[in-house]
Design an enzyme around this catalytic site. Structure first.
Site, PDB file in Angstrom:
ATOM      1  N   ASN A 140     -46.454  93.773  48.010  1.00  0.00           N
ATOM      2  CA  ASN A 140     -47.938  93.195  47.705  1.00  0.00           C
ATOM      3  C   ASN A 140     -49.115  94.417  47.276  1.00  0.00           C
ATOM      4  O   ASN A 140     -49.636  95.484  48.095  1.00  0.00           O
ATOM      5  CB  ASN A 140     -47.666  93.421  50.011  1.00  0.00           C
ATOM      6  CG  ASN A 140     -48.959  93.413  50.119  1.00  0.00           C
ATOM      7  OD1 ASN A 140     -50.160  92.642  49.718  1.00  0.00           O
ATOM      8  ND2 ASN A 140     -49.690  93.237  51.546  1.00  0.00           N
ATOM      9  N   GLU A 163     -43.007  95.441  59.473  1.00  0.00           N
ATOM     10  CA  GLU A 163     -43.443  96.091  59.139  1.00  0.00           C
ATOM     11  C   GLU A 163     -44.864  96.748  60.312  1.00  0.00           C
ATOM     12  O   GLU A 163     -45.576  96.878  61.178  1.00  0.00           O
ATOM     13  CB  GLU A 163     -45.264  95.704  58.466  1.00  0.00           C
ATOM     14  CG  GLU A 163     -44.186  95.224  56.901  1.00  0.00           C
ATOM     15  CD  GLU A 163     -45.541  95.162  56.304  1.00  0.00           C
ATOM     16  OE1 GLU A 163     -45.188  95.389  55.055  1.00  0.00           O
ATOM     17  OE2 GLU A 163     -46.819  94.610  56.076  1.00  0.00           O
ATOM     18  N   SER A 176     -44.563 102.297  53.470  1.00  0.00           N
ATOM     19  CA  SER A 176     -44.236 103.323  53.506  1.00  0.00           C
ATOM     20  C   SER A 176     -42.099 103.579  52.616  1.00  0.00           C
ATOM     21  O   SER A 176     -41.860 104.846  52.374  1.00  0.00           O
ATOM     22  CB  SER A 176     -43.984 105.003  54.045  1.00  0.00           C
ATOM     23  OG  SER A 176     -45.288 104.586  54.218  1.00  0.00           O
TER      24      SER A 176
END
Ligand code: PEP
Length: 251
Positions: free
Chosen positions: A12, A167, A213
């Site tokens: 993304n 996420e 991350s």
């Protein structure tokens, strides 16, 4: 347990990328060799302005949009429809990213409507869910994410044409990650919701990605966790070498 044959690693790019960045997609395509193609599906979601330009050079690397409107066309200045993304070369679209939920107040119902629009246009929606730090510290992460899954998933879409990205909001762009055990627990809870929603034996066809991350250094341990069918990668997807390094966990 997942029954989908290939894990998915999706990048993304968010609001990063000018014409000059197309070279990174070319580099990802060059590094996506036969061994990696057999083991993982790679998708890059650049800004919509780059999709049509990326299409001829992306080769076997898939392309995706980062958001879409829930209608096919109309008086919606500045918006882009799923059909337009498909027309420009996308086969996936991210919907319900936490940055959009937070900045634009996108509700589960709107995210579901966008995911349904994506399916109608022939795109596979990547539906994002994830708890805040507050939710996790309050011990409510599974409950909050479960509610997001129930409300955001386009239950009329075929399960194999749907991707969920778990996420945790507190892990996005922070360098913090949950433990592989916490990831596995959440993915297991999401899988159970999918089994309930799609009917027993069908929820395994939906891939559940972990995002937050992910880097080349931590990819292998996160992606090896049970029920993790790939990754949604933000910052580390901007450089082909890092993105390929993450996907390399599947070699
Ligand atoms: C994201 O925004 O989808 C994401 C996972 O970001 P990062 O990898 O930078 O944490």
């Amino acid at each position: 347990m997942t029954s989908n044959p290939r894990p998915l690693v999706a990048g993304n790019w968010k609001m990063h990328g000018l014409l000059a960045s197309i070279g990174e997609i070319e580099a990802v395509a060059a590094g996506y060799d036969a061994e990696l193609r057999a083991r993982a599906e790679l998708v890059v979601c650049p800004p919509a302005t780059l999709l049509a330009l990326a299409r001829p050079i992306a080769a076997d690397v898939g392309l995706g949009g980062q958001d879409c409107h829930d209608e096919e066309s109309g008086a919606h200045t500045g918006d882009i429809s799923a059909r337009m993304l498909a027309d420009a070369g996308a086969t996936y679209v991210i919907v319900g990213h936490s940055e959009r939920r937070a900045a634009y107040g996108e509700s589960d119902a709107l995210v579901r409507a966008k995911a349904e629009a994506a399916s109608r246009a022939g795109l596979t929606p990547i539906v994002c869910v994830g708890e805040t730090r507050f939710d996790r510290e309050a011990g409510r992460a599974v409950e909050i994410v479960g509610r997001q899954v129930d409300g955001s998933v386009p239950w009329s879409a075929p399960p194999e044409r749907l991707v969920i990205a778990y996420e945790p909001v507190w892990a996005i762009g922070t360098g913090l990650t949950p433990t592989p055990r916490d990831v596995a627990d959440m993915h297991g809870a999401i899988r159970a919701r999918l089994e309930t929603g799609f009917g027993a034996g069908n929820g395994g066809a939906t891939r559940i990605l972990y995002g937050g991350s992910v880097k080349p250094a931590n990819a292998a341990e996160l992606l090896r966790a049970p029920d993790v069918d790939g990754a949604l990668v933000g910052g580390a997807s901007l450089k082909a070498a890092d993105f390929l390094g993450i996907a390399g966990a599947y070699r």
